[in-house]
Design a protein around this motif. Structure first.
Motif, short mmCIF file in Angstrom:
data_model
loop_
_atom_site.label_atom_id
_atom_site.label_comp_id
_atom_site.label_asym_id
_atom_site.label_seq_id
_atom_site.Cartn_x
_atom_site.Cartn_y
_atom_site.Cartn_z
N ARG A 1 111.76 -20.44 23.11
CA ARG A 1 111.06 -19.49 22.76
C ARG A 1 109.59 -19.29 23.39
N ALA A 2 109.15 -20.31 23.55
CA ALA A 2 107.85 -20.35 24.20
C ALA A 2 107.85 -19.92 25.55
N ASP A 3 108.98 -19.97 26.40
CA ASP A 3 109.16 -19.55 27.77
C ASP A 3 109.34 -18.00 27.71
N LEU A 4 110.14 -17.64 26.60
CA LEU A 4 110.24 -16.18 26.53
C LEU A 4 109.06 -15.64 26.03
N GLU A 5 108.24 -16.03 25.23
CA GLU A 5 106.98 -15.08 25.03
C GLU A 5 106.03 -15.22 25.97
N LEU A 6 105.79 -16.38 26.78
CA LEU A 6 105.27 -16.26 28.01
C LEU A 6 105.63 -15.54 29.07
N ALA A 7 106.81 -15.01 29.32
CA ALA A 7 107.39 -14.00 30.10
C ALA A 7 107.10 -12.53 29.66
N GLU A 8 107.16 -12.64 28.33
CA GLU A 8 107.02 -11.17 27.59
C GLU A 8 105.55 -10.83 27.62
N ASN A 9 104.80 -11.79 27.80
CA ASN A 9 102.95 -11.54 28.00
C ASN A 9 102.81 -11.15 29.35
N GLU A 10 103.39 -11.89 30.10
CA GLU A 10 103.21 -11.53 31.53
C GLU A 10 103.72 -9.97 32.04
N LEU A 11 104.88 -9.77 31.27
CA LEU A 11 105.40 -8.39 31.52
C LEU A 11 104.28 -7.12 31.00
N GLU A 12 103.91 -7.47 29.84
CA GLU A 12 102.98 -6.68 29.27
C GLU A 12 101.78 -6.52 30.11
N GLN A 13 100.91 -7.73 30.65
CA GLN A 13 100.01 -7.47 31.41
C GLN A 13 100.28 -6.64 32.69
N GLU A 14 101.53 -6.80 33.37
CA GLU A 14 101.73 -5.81 34.47
C GLU A 14 101.96 -4.31 34.19
N ARG A 15 102.42 -4.37 32.77
CA ARG A 15 102.41 -2.85 32.52
C ARG A 15 100.95 -2.30 32.13
N ALA A 16 100.30 -2.88 31.54
CA ALA A 16 98.79 -2.60 31.40
C ALA A 16 98.04 -2.36 32.54
N ALA A 17 98.33 -2.93 33.54
CA ALA A 17 97.51 -2.76 34.81
C ALA A 17 98.36 -1.55 35.66
N LEU A 18 99.57 -1.25 35.28
CA LEU A 18 99.85 0.30 35.95
C LEU A 18 99.22 1.22 35.15
N ARG A 19 99.13 1.11 33.61
CA ARG A 19 98.42 2.04 32.98
C ARG A 19 96.79 2.34 33.43
N ALA A 20 96.36 1.15 33.73
CA ALA A 20 94.92 1.18 34.29
C ALA A 20 94.86 2.16 35.54
N ILE A 21 95.98 1.72 36.55
CA ILE A 21 96.15 2.48 37.72
C ILE A 21 95.87 4.04 37.48
N SER A 22 96.82 4.26 36.43
CA SER A 22 96.88 5.81 36.13
C SER A 22 95.57 6.26 35.47
N ASP A 23 94.89 5.47 34.66
CA ASP A 23 93.61 5.91 34.35
C ASP A 23 92.81 6.15 35.46
N LYS A 24 92.72 5.19 36.45
CA LYS A 24 91.73 5.30 37.41
C LYS A 24 92.07 6.53 38.38
N GLN A 25 92.99 6.98 38.34
CA GLN A 25 93.66 8.13 39.19
C GLN A 25 93.00 9.37 38.48
N SER A 26 93.26 9.43 37.10
CA SER A 26 92.77 10.62 36.28
C SER A 26 91.17 10.56 36.23
N ALA A 27 90.52 9.58 36.10
CA ALA A 27 88.78 9.48 36.50
C ALA A 27 88.50 9.98 37.64
N ALA A 28 89.18 9.37 38.79
CA ALA A 28 88.87 9.94 40.17
C ALA A 28 88.93 11.46 40.21
N THR A 29 90.15 11.66 39.84
CA THR A 29 90.42 13.45 39.98
C THR A 29 89.52 14.30 39.01
#
Length: 328
Positions: free
Chosen positions: A84-112
């Motif tokens: 389960r520890a390996d699964l939770e680590l993988a889930e955490n890394e997935l959420e980080q990548e999703r957050a990074a994508l959302r941050a890119i969208s926020d940066k695009q909106s701010a630049a616009t």
């Protein structure tokens, strides 16, 4: 009524499509302005968006990889092979990548949005920003269009001219109605109010009257002339009246019956006013009481009845003859 048309965009005049005196329609293209400054802002936006788009693709690849790792760790846990520890680590890394994508969208909106606010200072509308984002193309030419219909009464723009932001390039006048400003005597201030009917006459058309209404009364008397500035809207559907014409304004404060004669009919004998009334083919002198003067006419308060005929052109001669008889 006049409307100035200014360029909020600094740059160089590329084209002018109208001339002084032209009839203008609302939305008509008046000219084109080339602005490298505005083009630079749009270029910066495109560069920033391309940069963020490249980052987005990188994070999308990372997120797809993180999703595969998460699904594999989940399957291993279900088969009692992984922890389960390996699964939770993988889930955490997935959420980080999703957050990074959302941050890119926020940066695009701010630049616009930052670009939108900068270009608003130059009068550039949001649809122009949307065009830049969609096409990734910079436009250096900006249109100057008429905000209303009317007649072009001023053109201060020529191809090749360098202009600053805010300069008035054209003035459009709607001459179907015009303003006439006048000075009202202080003694008549209490008689007028906005909305009263008026009639205007101008020196260029002395036999015509132009109707309208009073639309402005100033709040201060001019100390030097002891007059009150007023303004009327005058109908001018035939476009006869022109800007800067001189005229007179008659304000209708009420209606009353009165008898008026041409001023030349009335002669002065000492302090008395007399007219010469025709009766049975002859003219007889009659004393009258006069009142107001209105243009070339004078009001008769008493001594004369409506319909009676009086001498006009020869009244002065009749006065002379009467004085000769008296002297004899």
């Amino acid at each position: 009524m006049t409307t100035p048309v200014a360029s909020l965009v600094p740059g160089r005049v590329e084209e002018v499509h109208v001339q002084h005196g032209d009839e203008i329609s609302k939305g008509q293209l008046l000219g084109l302005i080339r602005s490298d400054e505005v083009g630079q802002i749009e270029s910066e936006l495109i560069s920033k968006l391309l940069e963020l788009e490249a980052e987005r693709k990188q994070y999308q690849v990372k997120m797809q990889l993180a999703e595969k790792i998460y699904e594999r760790k989940k399957l291993l846990l279900e088969e009692k092979i992984g922890s389960r520890a390996d699964l939770e680590l993988a889930e955490n890394e997935l959420e980080q990548e999703r957050a990074a994508l959302r941050a890119i969208s926020d940066k695009q909106s701010a630049a616009t949005e930052a670009c939108v606010q900068r270009l608003k200072l130059f009068g550039i509308e949001r649809h122009e920003i949307d065009r830049v984002i969609k096409t990734r193309e910079v436009h250096h030419l900006f249109e100057i269009r008429a905000p209303r219909s009317g007649v072009l009464t001023m053109r201060d723009a020529d191809p090749g001219e360098i202009i600053s932001a805010g300069k008035t390039l054209f003035i459009i006048a709607d001459l179907s109605q015009v303003w006439l400003t006048a000075q009202l005597s202080e003694r008549d201030v209490s008689k007028v109010k906005c909305g009263l009917s008026v009639k205007a006459q101008v020196e260029g058309y002395p036999n015509l009257e132009f109707p309208g209404h009073l639309n402005f009364i100033d709040s201060h008397i001019e100390t030097e002339t002891r007059t009150l500035p007023v303004r009327a809207t005058i109908e001018n559907k035939e476009r006869i009246l022109k800007p800067e014409m001189f005229g007179t304004l008659t304000i209708e404060t009420g209606k009353a019956s009165a008898l008026f004669l041409p001023s030349k009919c009335v002669q002065q004998v000492g302090e008395a006013s007399v007219v010469y009334v025709r009766k049975s083919g002859d003219f007889y002198e009659r004393r009258v009481e006069t009142g107001r003067s209105l243009g070339d006419n004078v009001e008769v308060l008493s001594g004369l009845n409506e319909g009676e005929t009086v001498a006009e052109e020869g009244s002065l001669k009749l006065l002379g003859m009467a004085l000769q008889r008296l002297s004899k």
